[in-house]
Design a protein around this motif. Structure first.
Motif, mmCIF file in Angstrom:
data_model
loop_
_atom_site.group_PDB
_atom_site.id
_atom_site.type_symbol
_atom_site.label_atom_id
_atom_site.label_comp_id
_atom_site.label_asym_id
_atom_site.label_seq_id
_atom_site.Cartn_x
_atom_site.Cartn_y
_atom_site.Cartn_z
ATOM 1 N N ARG A 39 0.704 -1.487 0.130
ATOM 2 C CA ARG A 39 -0.069 0.044 0.083
ATOM 3 C C ARG A 39 0.984 1.523 -0.055
ATOM 4 N N TRP B 183 0.938 4.316 -2.736
ATOM 5 C CA TRP B 183 0.607 5.312 -2.731
ATOM 6 C C TRP B 183 1.590 6.637 -2.895
ATOM 7 N N GLU C 141 1.783 9.543 -5.901
ATOM 8 C CA GLU C 141 2.043 11.002 -5.157
ATOM 9 C C GLU C 141 3.232 11.587 -5.896
ATOM 10 N N ALA D 251 -1.571 10.689 -8.865
ATOM 11 C CA ALA D 251 -2.818 10.947 -8.094
ATOM 12 C C ALA D 251 -3.853 12.130 -8.596
ATOM 13 N N ARG E 272 -6.632 14.368 -2.315
ATOM 14 C CA ARG E 272 -5.085 13.972 -2.199
ATOM 15 C C ARG E 272 -4.750 14.586 -0.722
ATOM 16 N N VAL F 143 -3.391 10.575 -1.358
ATOM 17 C CA VAL F 143 -4.257 9.479 -1.643
ATOM 18 C C VAL F 143 -3.696 8.466 -0.438
ATOM 19 N N HIS F 144 -2.685 8.675 0.298
ATOM 20 C CA HIS F 144 -2.546 7.478 1.578
ATOM 21 C C HIS F 144 -3.749 7.602 2.392
ATOM 22 N N PRO G 105 -6.971 4.998 -3.962
ATOM 23 C CA PRO G 105 -6.490 6.052 -4.572
ATOM 24 C C PRO G 105 -7.284 6.533 -5.912
ATOM 25 N N VAL H 195 -6.480 -0.987 -3.986
ATOM 26 C CA VAL H 195 -4.798 0.008 -3.613
ATOM 27 C C VAL H 195 -4.029 -0.823 -4.586
ATOM 28 N N LYS I 251 -7.382 -0.812 1.097
ATOM 29 C CA LYS I 251 -6.801 0.346 1.915
ATOM 30 C C LYS I 251 -6.613 -0.336 3.398
#
Length: 386
Positions: free
Chosen positions: A55, A59, A63, A68, A72, A74-75, A79, A145, A156
């Motif tokens: 994950r 992410w 980014e 993304a 935002r 997206v963590h 996403p 993800v 996620k």
């Protein structure tokens, strides 16, 4: 969300026109629209990688490469990505989407394009449904993800997509034949070590990206229902319908021990409940015991049972039968765990999973009539206090 598509189902396409398992359709014109950095496949960094490692890798990459899109960062999300609407359009090429009558689409942002497609020409949508609504879902669309071309998926980390699928299995809304689709960026398609997969993880049959339509041919079994040992008390409080489903499965004799609980075994010598047969149900739904109502004569069940509450029903007609009350409860969608019938006293007691369910039943049953008599309905504790 849930939406109804065209009323008539076209006949299935002949095998020669169906995509074979493992087939990958690449759209060269769309590929040229994407920058070279957009289509870089990713691999786990090291042996012993965890789901969370994957994950974080996805992410961070999305980014750092500016792949993304809003919202935002997206963590800790499914996403959203640039090109998500393009990827969603690919679902129109799937035979399963063309034949769909009922589709369930998760609320994740990158799936917005699919939701809009599903709603075209639809008048009724997002209609609340109950556990006894007899809905049969033809297609499930979930966010991811990361996903592998074998159909293995990582979400996620909160487990909601897996749980919603398991809940649909429990009420008979989906079966092992129901296809599952996910929408992702090309960089989210990567090898996932099989040892990371768990029993409750759903697999996907189709992967849609801005440049590809992948038919996974996944043979991994889908979850067979809710894995209660993965459900916490906190989640039970957040999702009230879980309490009703747990009560049903407990009545059916299944192990419903929650996370952190010790397994509760039946008391020696205690008589087991005899389930009341339910009505017609769609294929692959649990048997009648999953929608059962235990009936007993005498005094209401004792206090102290976890997640339980009693409702008093009084002013029953002198000639009323227990079957009359059961039928009325089913019609109102307020089936209890246990019904204690005290006909000579013109009353009955209904046991529900918890106080919230009991209070809801009291509200639902206000004004209920059997014959010409209006029944008195109240929480049993309040009735005893009078």
């Amino acid at each position: 969300m849930r939406a109804r598509a065209t009323p008539a189902q076209p006949p299935p396409l002949p095998p020669s026109r169906r995509r074979e398992a493992g087939d990958v359709t690449t759209r060269q014109t769309r590929r040229r629209e994407m920058s070279r950095g957009d289509c870089v496949a990713m691999e786990p960094r090291a042996v012993g990688v965890s789901k969370q490692d994957i994950r974080e890798q996805i992410w961070d990459h999305m980014e750092s490469q500016n792949l993304a899109d809003f919202p935002r960062p997206v963590h800790h999300r499914i996403p959203n990505f640039k090109g998500s609407y393009l990827a969603c359009q690919n679902i129109k090429d799937l035979d399963v989407f063309a034949r769909t009558q009922e589709v369930k689409v998760d609320p994740d942002k990158p799936l917005e394009g699919v939701r809009l497609l599903a709603l075209q020409g639809v008048r009724n949508y997002s209609v609340p449904i109950g556990l006894d609504s007899r809905v049969l879902v033809d297609l499930v669309v979930v966010g991811s993800v990361a996903v592998s071309e074998k159909g293995w998926r990582i979400g996620k980390g909160e487990g909601y997509a897996d749980l919603e699928y398991a809940m649909m299995v429990s009420i008979g809304a989906v079966s092992k034949e129901t296809p599952v689709v996910t929408i992702v960026h090309d960089c989210q398609v990567m090898d996932i070590p099989e040892e990371l997969l768990e029993e409750h993880d759903i697999a996907v049959d189709y992967i849609l990206t801005p440049t590809r339509v992948i038919t996974t041919g996944c043979e991994r079994p889908q979850p067979m229902g809710i894995t209660w040992s993965k459900i916490s008390r906190e989640m039970m409080e957040k999702i009230p319908v879980l309490r009703s489903l747990r009560a049903r499965e407990q009545q059916a004799g299944k192990d419903v021990t929650l996370q952190g609980e010790h397994q509760h075994l039946p008391e020696p010598g205690r008589q087991q409940a005899v389930p009341l047969s339910a009505g017609r149900r769609p294929p692959d739904t649990p048997g009648p015991e999953a929608n059962s109502m235990e009936a007993a004569r005498g005094s209401p069940a004792g206090e102290g049972a976890p997640l339980a509450a009693d409702v008093y029903v009084g002013n029953l007609p002198r000639d009323a039968r227990v079957s009359d009350l059961k039928r009325a409860l089913r019609e109102l969608g307020s089936v209890p765990l246990r019904l204690t019938w005290q006909g000579p006293q013109r009353r009955a007691f209904l046991r529900y999973p918890d106080s919230a369910a009991a209070q809801q039943a009291v509200s639902c049953l206000q004004g209920l009539r059997l014959g010409t008599d209006t029944l008195r309905v109240a929480l049993a504790r309040q009735q005893r206090d009078k």
